[in-house]
Design a protein around this motif. Structure first.
Motif, short mmCIF file in Angstrom:
data_model
loop_
_atom_site.label_atom_id
_atom_site.label_comp_id
_atom_site.label_asym_id
_atom_site.label_seq_id
_atom_site.Cartn_x
_atom_site.Cartn_y
_atom_site.Cartn_z
N ASP A 186 0.70 19.34 1.53
CA ASP A 186 0.65 20.62 2.23
C ASP A 186 1.06 20.48 3.70
O ASP A 186 0.87 21.39 4.49
CB ASP A 186 -0.75 21.22 2.15
CG ASP A 186 -1.81 20.31 2.76
OD1 ASP A 186 -1.46 19.16 3.14
OD2 ASP A 186 -2.98 20.73 2.83
N ARG A 187 1.65 19.33 4.06
CA ARG A 187 2.00 19.09 5.46
C ARG A 187 3.44 19.45 5.76
O ARG A 187 3.89 19.32 6.90
CB ARG A 187 1.74 17.62 5.82
CG ARG A 187 0.26 17.23 5.68
CD ARG A 187 0.02 15.84 6.21
NE ARG A 187 0.40 15.75 7.60
CZ ARG A 187 0.80 14.61 8.19
NH1 ARG A 187 0.87 13.50 7.49
NH2 ARG A 187 1.14 14.61 9.46
N GLY A 188 4.21 19.86 4.76
CA GLY A 188 5.57 20.33 4.99
C GLY A 188 6.53 19.25 5.43
O GLY A 188 7.46 19.52 6.20
N LEU A 189 6.36 18.02 4.96
CA LEU A 189 7.24 16.92 5.34
C LEU A 189 8.33 16.66 4.31
O LEU A 189 9.11 15.72 4.46
CB LEU A 189 6.41 15.65 5.57
CG LEU A 189 5.34 15.73 6.67
CD1 LEU A 189 4.60 14.41 6.78
CD2 LEU A 189 5.97 16.11 8.00
N GLY A 190 8.38 17.43 3.25
CA GLY A 190 9.46 17.32 2.28
C GLY A 190 9.49 16.02 1.50
O GLY A 190 10.56 15.55 1.12
N GLY A 191 8.32 15.42 1.25
CA GLY A 191 8.29 14.18 0.49
C GLY A 191 8.41 12.93 1.32
O GLY A 191 8.57 11.83 0.78
N VAL A 192 8.35 13.07 2.65
CA VAL A 192 8.42 11.90 3.54
C VAL A 192 7.05 11.23 3.59
O VAL A 192 6.03 11.88 3.84
CB VAL A 192 8.86 12.32 4.96
CG1 VAL A 192 8.62 11.18 5.95
CG2 VAL A 192 10.32 12.72 4.96
N ILE A 193 7.02 9.92 3.34
CA ILE A 193 5.79 9.13 3.45
C ILE A 193 6.09 7.95 4.35
O ILE A 193 6.98 7.13 4.07
CB ILE A 193 5.29 8.65 2.08
CG1 ILE A 193 4.94 9.83 1.19
CG2 ILE A 193 4.09 7.72 2.23
CD1 ILE A 193 4.51 9.45 -0.21
N VAL A 194 5.38 7.87 5.46
CA VAL A 194 5.55 6.77 6.42
C VAL A 194 4.38 5.81 6.27
O VAL A 194 3.23 6.24 6.09
CB VAL A 194 5.62 7.31 7.86
CG1 VAL A 194 5.62 6.18 8.88
CG2 VAL A 194 6.88 8.17 8.03
N ASN A 195 4.68 4.53 6.34
CA ASN A 195 3.68 3.47 6.28
C ASN A 195 2.89 3.48 4.95
O ASN A 195 1.67 3.57 4.94
CB ASN A 195 2.70 3.58 7.46
CG ASN A 195 1.74 2.41 7.54
OD1 ASN A 195 2.12 1.27 7.29
ND2 ASN A 195 0.49 2.69 7.86
N PRO A 196 3.59 3.36 3.82
CA PRO A 196 2.86 3.24 2.55
C PRO A 196 2.19 1.87 2.43
O PRO A 196 2.62 0.91 3.09
CB PRO A 196 3.96 3.41 1.50
CG PRO A 196 5.19 2.92 2.18
CD PRO A 196 5.04 3.30 3.63
N THR A 197 1.17 1.77 1.63
CA THR A 197 0.52 0.48 1.39
C THR A 197 1.51 -0.43 0.66
O THR A 197 2.04 -0.07 -0.40
CB THR A 197 -0.75 0.68 0.56
OG1 THR A 197 -1.62 1.56 1.26
CG2 THR A 197 -1.44 -0.65 0.32
N LYS A 198 1.77 -1.60 1.22
CA LYS A 198 2.83 -2.46 0.70
C LYS A 198 2.50 -3.06 -0.66
O LYS A 198 3.40 -3.39 -1.44
CB LYS A 198 3.14 -3.58 1.70
CG LYS A 198 3.76 -3.11 3.00
CD LYS A 198 4.17 -4.30 3.85
CE LYS A 198 4.87 -3.86 5.13
NZ LYS A 198 3.97 -3.15 6.05
N SER A 199 1.24 -3.24 -0.96
CA SER A 199 0.87 -3.93 -2.20
C SER A 199 0.85 -3.01 -3.41
O SER A 199 0.74 -3.49 -4.55
CB SER A 199 -0.50 -4.59 -2.04
OG SER A 199 -1.48 -3.63 -1.67
N GLU A 200 0.95 -1.70 -3.21
CA GLU A 200 0.91 -0.78 -4.34
C GLU A 200 2.27 -0.71 -5.04
O GLU A 200 3.32 -0.69 -4.39
CB GLU A 200 0.49 0.62 -3.88
CG GLU A 200 -0.95 0.69 -3.42
CD GLU A 200 -1.35 2.11 -3.03
OE1 GLU A 200 -0.48 3.01 -3.08
OE2 GLU A 200 -2.53 2.31 -2.67
N ALA A 201 2.25 -0.63 -6.35
CA ALA A 201 3.48 -0.57 -7.13
C ALA A 201 4.11 0.82 -7.06
O ALA A 201 3.41 1.83 -7.06
CB ALA A 201 3.19 -0.94 -8.58
#
Length: 633
Positions: free
Chosen positions: A603-618
């Motif tokens: 609901d943040r209106g970023l269009g699917g942008v994710i910054v700094n994801p957890t590196k260990s997650e698949a």
């Protein structure tokens, strides 16, 4: 001129005391009351007047009886003897006059005090508060961001000073910023360029200062004068200020830096918005990345010493974090370097520049030992082709957009400017262009009329930029005009679905972005919102100006969105450690990803942008997904 006699002198002293205010008037009423009471007591004693059947009263008893009837007229209801009644009646009538006058004086004094408070001229005695000077449409977003940043602080205060009515400022703030949480807003009326008025908000004990560009004919000189008044105040504190100031014209930035020195960080608002708009035409979704980096509600940029990294290369240090992302280094001299060469050694005294959810989450972690070697797709660098760009609308940022665009396009490129503001021909003719790759042409067009927009043949252009008429209209009216233009473009695009249209639009008010979503534009740059975020972050982070100067400068690093397939296999489960390793092998820093499939889940209106994801997650990337990297392309 003669001094006058004792009567004139007495009258003069009386007039002075009466002009002293409410307290002096109450004092005179008290004196008059005492004189009336004492005189009545003397009359009672001298004439031996007393109630019927009672002994003559002494002076003290007469004084007390007169005092009671002065304060309470009902007391004389039980008096006996006409002589005593007449004296007490006179005292009671005088008391009614005195009490009525006292009520009037108190009422007037209270009203005057409330009026003084309403003017907002009392001194602020807060500590560790944030000061905002001047008033602009950006102030609401700045306050909203500071409220989020203040959630972990005790008794946070935001003090605002502008040349406006205090009550009007408070009413507008409380109507547009509904969630203040634990933050309290304090407004004061005054001139932010006046040294005395600046002292009202008590900058000596403040945490930080934000200086907005005022809505005036000479905004930059006023901002510079406020900086000058703060840093050169003879009574200023010894500790340096942390000042974030908004400057519109780059030509004035050097003067502001000379005046403010190391205590000021400048946000070149027009330059910032223009560059982000140009970059967004080439990489839709980029404004969401900048919003995420600047928004206190998401990840933020921190500079922190990390002793455990000393001796490691920058490339090795990138892999030392799981829930935060290392993007650069700050030397002991304060010089910021984003995405330095991977072999750069981290020395004692250096600070790591990291992206993290919060500063207490900055912690190193051992990378997985079985990390597969990166399998990189071949780079596809080649000559930059010629491009055709259509610019619809006009404001003071348009010349900066043209200049920035000329630095990136290939030879033979064309920029068509279509707008209908007064004196626009002369302004277009004065545009400065870098090099000779870009040709600029102008067409006077009413961008709100469908027929005139159709005549431009927007489908023939590679990119379309839509600017708001913010210099000639109120923000809401300018956004309305922009929405109409975008609807015309959507209609044209739907009539030729086989010819995709790349559109990036400016919106002034973030609240209008939701309305504009129906136009299906590739990206929005909300100008006031981005400037507000930048100012709010700069007031908390002393390195922010240097970081974004590097990111937005043509010779520095750049945020890019590149196909995920260039870094990792698409459709297979991978971790972001693998993405980071692949990016490092290219000399880049991976900081996130753009996944359109996730746009509706936020609901943040970023269009699917994710910054700094957890590196260990698949993660399992799709062909439409892109990796967000900091590169030197």
């Amino acid at each position: 001129m003669a001094n006058g006699g004792w009567r004139a002198r007495l009258r003069y002293e009386f007039d002075k005391s009466m002009a002293a205010g409410t307290i002096a008037l109450i004092g005179w009423l008290g004196i008059v009351s005492l004189v009336i009471i004492a005189f009545a007591a003397l009359v009672v004693v001298a004439l031996a007047i007393s109630p019927d059947g009672a002994e003559p009263l002494s002076f003290l008893e007469g004084f007390w009886a007169s005092l009671m009837r002065t304060l309470d007229p009902g007391t004389m209801g039980g008096d006996d003897g006409w002589s005593f009644r007449l004296v007490m009646l006179a005292v009671t009538l005088a008391g009614i006059f005195v009490v009525s006058a006292l009520i009037g004086v108190l009422s007037t004094g209270l009203e005057a005090k409330l009026d003084q408070l309403r003017k907002g001229r009392s001194i602020v005695l807060e500590r560790d508060h944030t000061i905002i000077f001047n008033w602009s449409p950006s102030i609401f977003d700045i306050v909203s961001e500071l409220v989020i940043a203040n959630e972990s602080r005790t008794r946070p205060r935001i003090v605002i000073m502008a040349d406006r009515d205090k009550v009007e400022m408070e009413d507008e703030l409380y109507s547009k910023v509904t969630e203040l949480k634990n933050t309290r807003i304090i407004c004061r009326s005054g001139d932010p360029t006046d040294l005395y008025d600046i002292g009202i908000v008590n900058p000596q004990t403040c945490r930080s200062v934000i200086i907005l560009s005022p809505e005036a004919d000479d905004p930059d000189p006023r901002v510079i004068k406020t900086i000058l008044a703060l840093v050169n105040d003879p009574g200023r504190r010894e500790a340096p200020y942390r000042i974030a100031a908004e400057i519109r014209e780059e030509a004035n930035a050097e003067i502001a830096r000379v005046v403010g020195g190391d205590e000021v960080q400048l946000v070149l608002a027009d330059d910032l918005i223009a560059r982000i708009m140009v970059h967004s035409t080439r990489q839709p979704g980029l404004s969401g990345v900048y919003t995420e980096l600047l928004d206190f509600d998401g990840c933020e940029i921190y500079a922190a010493e990390q002793p455990e990294l000393e001796g490691k290369s920058f490339g090795e240090a990138i892999m030392a974090y799981d829930v935060c992302s290392l993007i650069g280094l700050c030397g002991a001299d304060g010089k910021v370097a984003l995405n330095p060469p991977m072999e750069t050694r981290i020395e004692p005294g250096m600070k790591a520049i990291l992206i993290a959810e919060d500063d207490d989450e900055i912690a190193s972690a051992a990378p997985p030992a079985d990390l597969p070697p990166p399998a990189l797709a071949p780079a596809r660098d080649g000559p930059v082709p010629a491009e055709k760009t259509l610019l619809l609308g006009w404001n003071r940022r348009a010349p900066v957009v043209a200049l920035e665009l000329s630095r990136y396009v290939g030879p033979g490129s064309l920029l068509t400017i279509a707008a209908d503001t007064p004196e626009i021909e002369a302004q277009v003719a004065a545009i400065e262009i870098a090099g000779d790759n870009l040709k600029v042409e102008f067409k006077r067009v009413d961008t709100g009329r469908a027929a005139e927009v159709d005549a431009l043949d927007p489908l023939a252009y590679d990119h379309i930029l839509v600017l708001g008429y913010g210099d000639h209209m109120e923000p809401q009216s300018a956004d309305t005009r922009t929405l109409v233009t975008l609807l015309h473009l959507r209609r044209i695009s739907e009539g030729a679905p086989e010819r995709p249209m790349s559109v990036v639009s400016e919106m002034i008010d973030v609240r209008n972005r939701a309305l504009a979503e129906v136009t299906r534009v590739d990206d929005f740059v909300v100008s006031n919102k981005l400037v507000s975020l930048m100012l709010a972050q700069a007031s908390e982070n002393e390195y922010l100006e240097a970081i974004f100067k590097d990111l937005l400068d043509e010779e520095g690093s750049e945020v890019c969105l590149k196909p995920a397939s260039a870094y990792v296999p698409v459709g297979e489960p991978v971790t972001f450690y693998q993405v980071a390793a692949a990016a490092a092998a290219r000399g880049e820093v991976a900081i996130g990803h753009h996944r359109p499939v996730l746009a509706a889940q936020s609901d943040r209106g970023l269009g699917g942008v994710i910054v700094n994801p957890t590196k260990s997650e698949a993660i399992r990337y799709d062909v439409a997904d892109r990796i967000i990297v900091i590169a030197r392309d």
